[in-house]
Scaffold this motif. Sequence first.
Motif, short mmCIF file in Angstrom:
data_model
loop_
_atom_site.label_atom_id
_atom_site.label_comp_id
_atom_site.label_asym_id
_atom_site.label_seq_id
_atom_site.Cartn_x
_atom_site.Cartn_y
_atom_site.Cartn_z
N LYS A 95 12.18 -5.66 -14.48
CA LYS A 95 10.84 -5.75 -13.89
C LYS A 95 10.82 -5.20 -12.46
O LYS A 95 11.73 -5.45 -11.67
CB LYS A 95 10.37 -7.20 -13.89
N PHE A 96 9.76 -4.44 -12.17
CA PHE A 96 9.57 -3.86 -10.85
C PHE A 96 8.48 -4.68 -10.16
O PHE A 96 7.34 -4.71 -10.60
CB PHE A 96 9.12 -2.40 -11.00
N ILE A 97 8.86 -5.37 -9.09
CA ILE A 97 7.93 -6.29 -8.44
C ILE A 97 7.48 -5.71 -7.11
O ILE A 97 8.29 -5.47 -6.22
CB ILE A 97 8.59 -7.67 -8.27
N LYS A 98 6.19 -5.46 -7.01
CA LYS A 98 5.64 -4.93 -5.76
C LYS A 98 5.55 -6.07 -4.75
O LYS A 98 5.01 -7.13 -5.07
CB LYS A 98 4.25 -4.35 -5.99
N ALA A 99 6.08 -5.83 -3.57
CA ALA A 99 6.06 -6.87 -2.55
C ALA A 99 4.73 -6.85 -1.80
O ALA A 99 4.10 -5.81 -1.68
CB ALA A 99 7.22 -6.64 -1.59
N ASN A 100 4.33 -8.01 -1.31
CA ASN A 100 3.18 -8.05 -0.40
C ASN A 100 3.76 -8.09 1.00
O ASN A 100 4.21 -9.12 1.46
CB ASN A 100 2.34 -9.31 -0.64
N ILE A 101 3.74 -6.94 1.67
CA ILE A 101 4.39 -6.89 2.97
C ILE A 101 3.35 -6.81 4.09
O ILE A 101 2.16 -6.90 3.82
CB ILE A 101 5.43 -5.74 3.06
N LEU A 102 3.81 -6.66 5.30
CA LEU A 102 2.89 -6.60 6.44
C LEU A 102 1.81 -5.55 6.15
O LEU A 102 2.11 -4.45 5.72
CB LEU A 102 3.65 -6.19 7.71
N ARG A 105 1.96 -1.82 6.73
CA ARG A 105 2.94 -0.99 6.02
C ARG A 105 2.49 -0.64 4.60
O ARG A 105 3.30 -0.17 3.80
CB ARG A 105 4.29 -1.72 5.99
N ASP A 106 1.23 -0.87 4.32
CA ASP A 106 0.70 -0.65 2.97
C ASP A 106 1.00 0.70 2.33
O ASP A 106 1.20 0.79 1.14
CB ASP A 106 -0.83 -0.83 2.97
N GLN A 107 0.96 1.76 3.16
CA GLN A 107 1.09 3.11 2.58
C GLN A 107 2.49 3.39 2.02
O GLN A 107 2.67 4.32 1.25
CB GLN A 107 0.82 4.16 3.65
N GLU A 108 3.47 2.58 2.43
CA GLU A 108 4.85 2.90 2.04
C GLU A 108 5.04 2.94 0.53
O GLU A 108 5.79 3.76 0.02
CB GLU A 108 5.82 1.89 2.66
N ILE A 109 4.38 2.05 -0.18
CA ILE A 109 4.55 2.00 -1.64
C ILE A 109 3.97 3.26 -2.28
O ILE A 109 4.51 3.78 -3.27
CB ILE A 109 3.95 0.70 -2.24
N GLU A 110 2.88 3.79 -1.71
CA GLU A 110 2.25 5.00 -2.29
C GLU A 110 3.21 6.19 -2.23
O GLU A 110 3.13 7.09 -3.06
CB GLU A 110 0.96 5.32 -1.53
N ALA A 111 4.10 6.17 -1.26
CA ALA A 111 5.03 7.29 -1.09
C ALA A 111 6.10 7.34 -2.19
O ALA A 111 6.83 8.31 -2.30
CB ALA A 111 5.67 7.22 0.28
N ILE A 112 6.19 6.28 -2.99
CA ILE A 112 7.14 6.33 -4.11
C ILE A 112 6.42 6.30 -5.47
O ILE A 112 7.01 5.94 -6.49
CB ILE A 112 8.23 5.23 -4.04
N ASN A 113 5.16 6.72 -5.46
CA ASN A 113 4.41 6.76 -6.73
C ASN A 113 5.08 7.64 -7.78
O ASN A 113 4.99 7.39 -8.97
CB ASN A 113 2.96 7.24 -6.49
N HIS A 114 5.79 8.70 -7.32
CA HIS A 114 6.49 9.59 -8.27
C HIS A 114 7.63 8.84 -8.98
O HIS A 114 8.03 9.22 -10.08
CB HIS A 114 7.02 10.84 -7.57
N VAL A 115 8.13 7.78 -8.36
CA VAL A 115 9.15 6.95 -9.01
C VAL A 115 8.48 5.92 -9.92
O VAL A 115 8.85 5.75 -11.09
CB VAL A 115 10.03 6.23 -7.95
N ILE A 116 7.45 5.27 -9.39
CA ILE A 116 6.75 4.22 -10.16
C ILE A 116 6.16 4.80 -11.45
O ILE A 116 6.13 4.13 -12.48
CB ILE A 116 5.66 3.57 -9.27
N ASN A 122 4.00 -1.91 -18.19
CA ASN A 122 4.07 -3.34 -18.53
C ASN A 122 5.14 -4.08 -17.75
O ASN A 122 5.18 -5.31 -17.73
CB ASN A 122 4.38 -3.53 -20.03
N LYS A 123 6.04 -3.31 -17.15
CA LYS A 123 7.15 -3.93 -16.42
C LYS A 123 6.86 -4.02 -14.92
O LYS A 123 7.70 -4.45 -14.14
CB LYS A 123 8.44 -3.10 -16.61
N ILE A 124 5.68 -3.54 -14.51
CA ILE A 124 5.34 -3.56 -13.07
C ILE A 124 4.50 -4.79 -12.77
O ILE A 124 3.49 -5.04 -13.41
CB ILE A 124 4.58 -2.27 -12.68
#
Length: 304
Positions: A95-102, A105-116, A122-124
């Motif tokens: 399972k890939f769990i998205k963290a709720n961070i500060l 820093r929201d944009q950081e997760i968007e920068a790995i969309n090519h990985v996600i 169903n595992k996210i």
Amino acid sequence: MLQLNIKNETSKLKAVVLGTAKSNGGVPKVEDCYDPKSVQHVIAGTYPKEKDMILEMEAVEKVLKKYNVEVFRPKVIENYNQIFARDIAFVIDDKFIKANILPDRDQEIEAINHVIAQIDSNKIIKLPEECHVEGGDVMPWNDYIFVGTYSGKDYSEHITARTNIDAVITLQEIFPEKTVKSFELRKDNTNPKENALHLDCCFQPIGKNKAIIHKNGFLIEKEYQWLVNFFGKENIFEITKEEMYHMNSNVFSISEDVIISEKNFTRLNTWLRENGFTVEEVPYAEIAKQEGLLRCSTMPLIRE
């Protein structure tokens, strides 16, 4: 598709996200820093330079590739700190769990969309809003998930408090078959030597049954004692306050036998070698100035 698999911190690594120091955004203002150590370096004029941090991260990538690890990097966002990939999400089992961070820093997760995009949707898992959690506080260890937290009434006043009890409870609900064990960490907004930003700043399991630990990082002595008993005193490398400040517990395991460590961690690296580990030394002292090190800048996706 990526077949995610993370059961613990040390099984042989197959795929990982490594942050990036490119277009880091220069020296932040004191009021924009997220931790007391960065503040110290901004004031002293010793905040790390982008070119030095890029070289340090390239050294890590080189070691990972030497061990045939598939390395993903975030897309570069202009003028934005994207070094600490560990904070934005983490993998437990498949399972890939998205963290709720500060929020900054929201944009950081968007920068790995090519990985996600390569992960079965169903595992996210996106945690509910009230769950604050960062990957540096979460450590899967086979049947256990160790979680660093802070439940003081002054939680919201501590920019250094990153993971709350709501997140601990939710993780237990997501992984009912595991034991989620939380540890209260010492928080200090101004003194980095009295502040354990994340659990991996004062503790990390290594090998099959060993651990690096710093007692003062734990607020409650019996929780620290539980870990000592769990791993056995003879299997523990106890680091000093000074070593914690330089992030000695924040090394990164490529396997049960191979650890990437900072080249200045003389005492630790000697002990590791005496205990049969292969130590791959890299320069990482500049990145350490932001209160993060090797574990903080990696997000493992697949281990054997």
